[in-house]
Enzyme design. Structure first.
Site, short mmCIF file in Angstrom:
data_model
loop_
_atom_site.label_atom_id
_atom_site.label_comp_id
_atom_site.label_asym_id
_atom_site.label_seq_id
_atom_site.Cartn_x
_atom_site.Cartn_y
_atom_site.Cartn_z
CG HIS A 246 -0.23 0.25 2.47
ND1 HIS A 246 0.01 -0.67 3.54
CD2 HIS A 246 -0.04 1.13 3.21
CE1 HIS A 246 0.55 -0.18 4.57
NE2 HIS A 246 0.70 0.98 4.33
CG ASP A 274 -0.05 -4.22 2.70
OD1 ASP A 274 0.40 -3.36 1.72
OD2 ASP A 274 -0.42 -3.48 3.72
N GLY A 353 3.09 5.68 9.34
CA GLY A 353 4.77 5.95 9.13
C GLY A 353 5.52 4.92 9.22
CB SER A 355 3.08 1.71 6.21
OG SER A 355 1.75 1.49 6.85
CB SER A 370 0.07 -4.92 6.61
OG SER A 370 -1.14 -4.45 5.90
#
Length: 461
Positions: A246, A274, A353, A355, A370
């Site tokens: 993502h 993801d 942040g 991720s 994720s």
């Protein structure tokens, strides 16, 4: 299966482990204890803790485990040894029980207890002979996985915004659906045609979302957004890193934590899964490390997946290091953008942040961050995309500190189908040196982890 009886490592024993001795070879039934290094017919083999590189676990990981799991230093070290051994034992029992296997998990402050579930009471003696607790349940893992797969297919036709999370929970022997509205869970179950005995609905207020606003754990930027590097990887001679899908699409350009041009997304999947990877330019070099507490480097020794209940730590560019435990594997979660499946649910906190950042157990890479709910002030739940499927999807090789040397002249590689760099799942079979082996724990193979020398990962069939 030859019956063995394991005793788990206590915190008092862990000081020896910390010194790098890893005297699992002296434990009853341990793989290393069964090999006589002086005998040419019995080559030295690696114990589960040695395979998982427990002795090389970064002090930063241990300190974060102490802080977030309420452990002493000795308990943290003992826990990692026990989790490595439990993973190997669970793999052996999974293979031995076959269709009646119903899952395994660890428990206790030092993960000293391994519980293995089965649908057949006749399996109890074999489970207990391995030093594990036995639990007889109604449904096998295969039945639960099949039910969850039906829910995954049904989610493509049914709105799941109000029933955003579902997973196989081996501890309760059910597929759990966490729903904001019970009717949304009922709709999903009805569409899937799954029997009510297989499903349990839990009420929740959580609405997971990707942690957008954003090495392992260091920041990178794309346009106006920020994410975190998961794990450095290579693909042939190309260097890069794994991260969350993502965070960007194929072709998205990235810059590093220092705002210097860095690379480009080569491939990305989100939703559904993801996962993504970024190829970097010649100014950047992939290393076998993630960023730990206070910037300390944490070595990555491999990618052996940890069992349910195991300790796990996360590195991200917003909140740094935090630890928790693995709640469930094989989870599906619905974000506003859609549903992703096959992720792992954890008790580790995270914030926007983080991720794409690293999830690691001891020295073993687990996955890339994720999304989730909550924060690191009040606590939360975070999901990670497992690293092994990501490596397999894109043909990547994890950068590690482990492994051995390639065979030199006069040291030919034994023939067989086993291959360094390939991702193996539990149950896969390979041949090596004229023998057949079955995989006990999912991992990416590396030189030095050949089947005959790693009984924590492979069992001769």
């Amino acid at each position: 299966m030859r019956p063995t009886h394991h005793r788990r490592v206590t915190a008092a024993c862990a000081a020896v482990v910390a010194a790098g001795a890893l005297v699992l070879a002296g434990l009853p039934g341990s793989a290393a204890a069964q090999a006589d290094p002086s005998s040419p017919a019995s080559p030295m083999t690696l114990s589960p803790a040695e395979t998982a590189s427990v002795a090389r676990t970064s002090p930063g990981v241990l300190k974060a485990m102490q802080r977030d799991l309420g452990l002493t230093s000795a308990q943290a070290k003992a826990r990692l040894v026990n989790e490595a051994e439990a993973g190997a034992d669970a793999g052996v029992l999974r293979d031995a029980l076959g269709r009646t296997f119903a899952g395994a998990w660890v428990g206790g402050a030092t993960s000293a207890t391994l519980t293995v579930a089965t649908t057949d009471a006749a399996d109890v003696p074999a489970i207990e002979a391995r030093g594990a607790k036995a639990r007889v349940v109604d449904h096998s893992v295969a039945q639960l996985d099949a039910a969850k797969a039906r829910l995954d297919r049904a989610a493509k036709k049914t709105a799941t915004r109000d029933a955003p999370v579902w997973y196989v929970d081996v501890r309760s022997n059910a597929v759990v659906i966490r729903a904001v509205r019970a009717s949304a869970a009922d709709d999903l179950v009805a569409e899937a045609g799954v029997g009510s005995s297989l499903v349990r609905v839990e009420r929740t207020e959580e609405r997971p979302r990707p942690l957008y606003d954003l090495v392992g754990g260091e920041a990178y930027y794309m346009g106006g957004g920020r994410c975190s590097i998961g794990f450095p990887v290579t693909k042939g001679t190309q260097q890069g890193f794994a991260t969350a899908g993502h965070c960007g699409r194929a072709g998205t350009a990235t810059s590093g934590y220092n705002q210097v041009a860095q690379g480009t997304f080569q491939a990305s999947i989100f939703p559904g899964r993801d996962m993504a990877w970024v190829a970097v330019n010649s100014q950047w070099t992939a290393t076998p490390y993630v960023k730990g507490q206070g910037g300390q480097r944490v070595g990555v020794g491999g990618s052996t997946q940890s069992p349910v209940g195991a300790s796990i730590c996360r590195s991200g560019s917003t909140t740094g290091w935090h630890c928790g435990t693995v709640s469930q594997h094989n989870t599906s979660v619905t974000y506003p953008e859609g549903t992703i499946s096959g992720v792992t649910r954890t008790t580790v906190c995270a914030e926007p942040g983080d991720s794409g950042g690293s999830f690691i157990s001891g020295s073993q890479a687990q996955g890339v961050t994720s999304g989730g709910s909550g924060n690191c002030s009040s606590g939360g739940t975070t999901y990670h995309q497992p690293i092994n499927p990501l490596l397999q999807q894109y043909g990547l090789t994890l950068k590690t500190t482990g492994g051995g040397e390639d065979p030199g002249p006069g040291e030919p590689e034994p023939g067989g189908t086993w291959a360094s760099g390939k991702v193996y799942a539990a149950g896969d079979t390979v041949t090596y040196g004229g023998s057949t082996y079955r995989c006990l724990q999912g991992h990416q193979a590396q030189v030095g982890w050949e089947p005959p020398s790693t009984p924590a990962l492979w069992q001769q069939a």
